[in-house]
Design a protein around this motif. Sequence first.
Motif, PDB file in Angstrom:
ATOM      1  N   LYS A 153     -18.128 -25.959 -32.014  1.00 21.49           N
ATOM      2  CA  LYS A 153     -19.113 -26.926 -31.537  1.00 21.49           C
ATOM      3  C   LYS A 153     -19.246 -26.801 -30.020  1.00 21.49           C
ATOM      4  O   LYS A 153     -20.342 -26.758 -29.491  1.00 21.49           O
ATOM      5  CB  LYS A 153     -18.684 -28.337 -31.934  1.00 21.49           C
ATOM      6  N   SER A 154     -18.100 -26.725 -29.324  1.00 19.21           N
ATOM      7  CA  SER A 154     -18.108 -26.478 -27.881  1.00 19.21           C
ATOM      8  C   SER A 154     -16.754 -25.913 -27.465  1.00 19.21           C
ATOM      9  O   SER A 154     -15.737 -26.161 -28.103  1.00 19.21           O
ATOM     10  CB  SER A 154     -18.422 -27.755 -27.098  1.00 19.21           C
TER      11      SER A 154
ATOM     12  N   LEU B 152      -9.737 -30.302 -29.626  1.00 16.50           N
ATOM     13  CA  LEU B 152      -8.403 -29.869 -29.284  1.00 16.50           C
ATOM     14  C   LEU B 152      -8.328 -29.713 -27.772  1.00 16.50           C
ATOM     15  O   LEU B 152      -9.271 -29.242 -27.152  1.00 16.50           O
ATOM     16  CB  LEU B 152      -8.080 -28.523 -29.927  1.00 16.50           C
ATOM     17  N   THR B 153      -7.192 -30.075 -27.204  1.00 20.62           N
ATOM     18  CA  THR B 153      -6.978 -29.878 -25.777  1.00 20.62           C
ATOM     19  C   THR B 153      -5.844 -28.877 -25.568  1.00 20.62           C
ATOM     20  O   THR B 153      -5.069 -28.612 -26.479  1.00 20.62           O
ATOM     21  CB  THR B 153      -6.628 -31.206 -25.084  1.00 20.62           C
TER      22      THR B 153
ATOM     23  N   ILE C 154     -10.621 -27.265 -23.478  1.00 22.41           N
ATOM     24  CA  ILE C 154     -11.038 -28.129 -24.590  1.00 22.41           C
ATOM     25  C   ILE C 154     -11.869 -27.319 -25.590  1.00 22.41           C
ATOM     26  O   ILE C 154     -12.790 -26.603 -25.215  1.00 22.41           O
ATOM     27  CB  ILE C 154     -11.861 -29.323 -24.076  1.00 22.41           C
ATOM     28  N   LEU C 155     -11.532 -27.461 -26.873  1.00 23.46           N
ATOM     29  CA  LEU C 155     -12.268 -26.827 -27.965  1.00 23.46           C
ATOM     30  C   LEU C 155     -12.669 -27.899 -28.957  1.00 23.46           C
ATOM     31  O   LEU C 155     -11.858 -28.732 -29.343  1.00 23.46           O
ATOM     32  CB  LEU C 155     -11.383 -25.782 -28.676  1.00 23.46           C
ATOM     33  N   SER C 156     -13.913 -27.871 -29.366  1.00 28.49           N
ATOM     34  CA  SER C 156     -14.405 -28.774 -30.405  1.00 28.49           C
ATOM     35  C   SER C 156     -14.904 -27.925 -31.568  1.00 28.49           C
ATOM     36  O   SER C 156     -15.697 -27.007 -31.376  1.00 28.49           O
ATOM     37  CB  SER C 156     -15.538 -29.643 -29.846  1.00 28.49           C
ATOM     38  N   ILE C 157     -14.400 -28.235 -32.762  1.00 32.37           N
ATOM     39  CA  ILE C 157     -14.742 -27.490 -33.971  1.00 32.37           C
ATOM     40  C   ILE C 157     -15.452 -28.431 -34.944  1.00 32.37           C
ATOM     41  O   ILE C 157     -15.033 -29.572 -35.113  1.00 32.37           O
ATOM     42  CB  ILE C 157     -13.469 -26.932 -34.641  1.00 32.37           C
ATOM     43  N   SER C 158     -16.494 -27.923 -35.601  1.00 30.39           N
ATOM     44  CA  SER C 158     -17.127 -28.699 -36.667  1.00 30.39           C
ATOM     45  C   SER C 158     -16.797 -28.041 -38.002  1.00 30.39           C
ATOM     46  O   SER C 158     -16.478 -26.856 -38.065  1.00 30.39           O
ATOM     47  CB  SER C 158     -18.634 -28.785 -36.464  1.00 30.39           C
TER      48      SER C 158
END
Length: 75
Positions: free
Chosen positions: A34-35, A1-2, A42-46
């Motif tokens: 994730k980060s 996601l941004t 920026i968000l990264s989801i697993s």
Amino acid sequence: LTGVLGIECFDSDQFIVDTPLGFLHIHGRDLSIKSLDLNEKILSISGEVDHLSYLQSVVVGKRKRKQSLLGRILK
């Protein structure tokens, strides 16, 4: 996601993410971060995401975020 301004709360079933358009509710299973880079927004989801939706109004702590302008126009 941004465009992520912050994460209000999260667990393995849901996230509430603060964005310029309002609070985004992410619901799923086995979710984890994730980060996260708040400088780059920026968000990264697993995990498995079932649905995404913007919340019309939410009280988080002592803050209340109103529905976005676009949401009020499309109402």
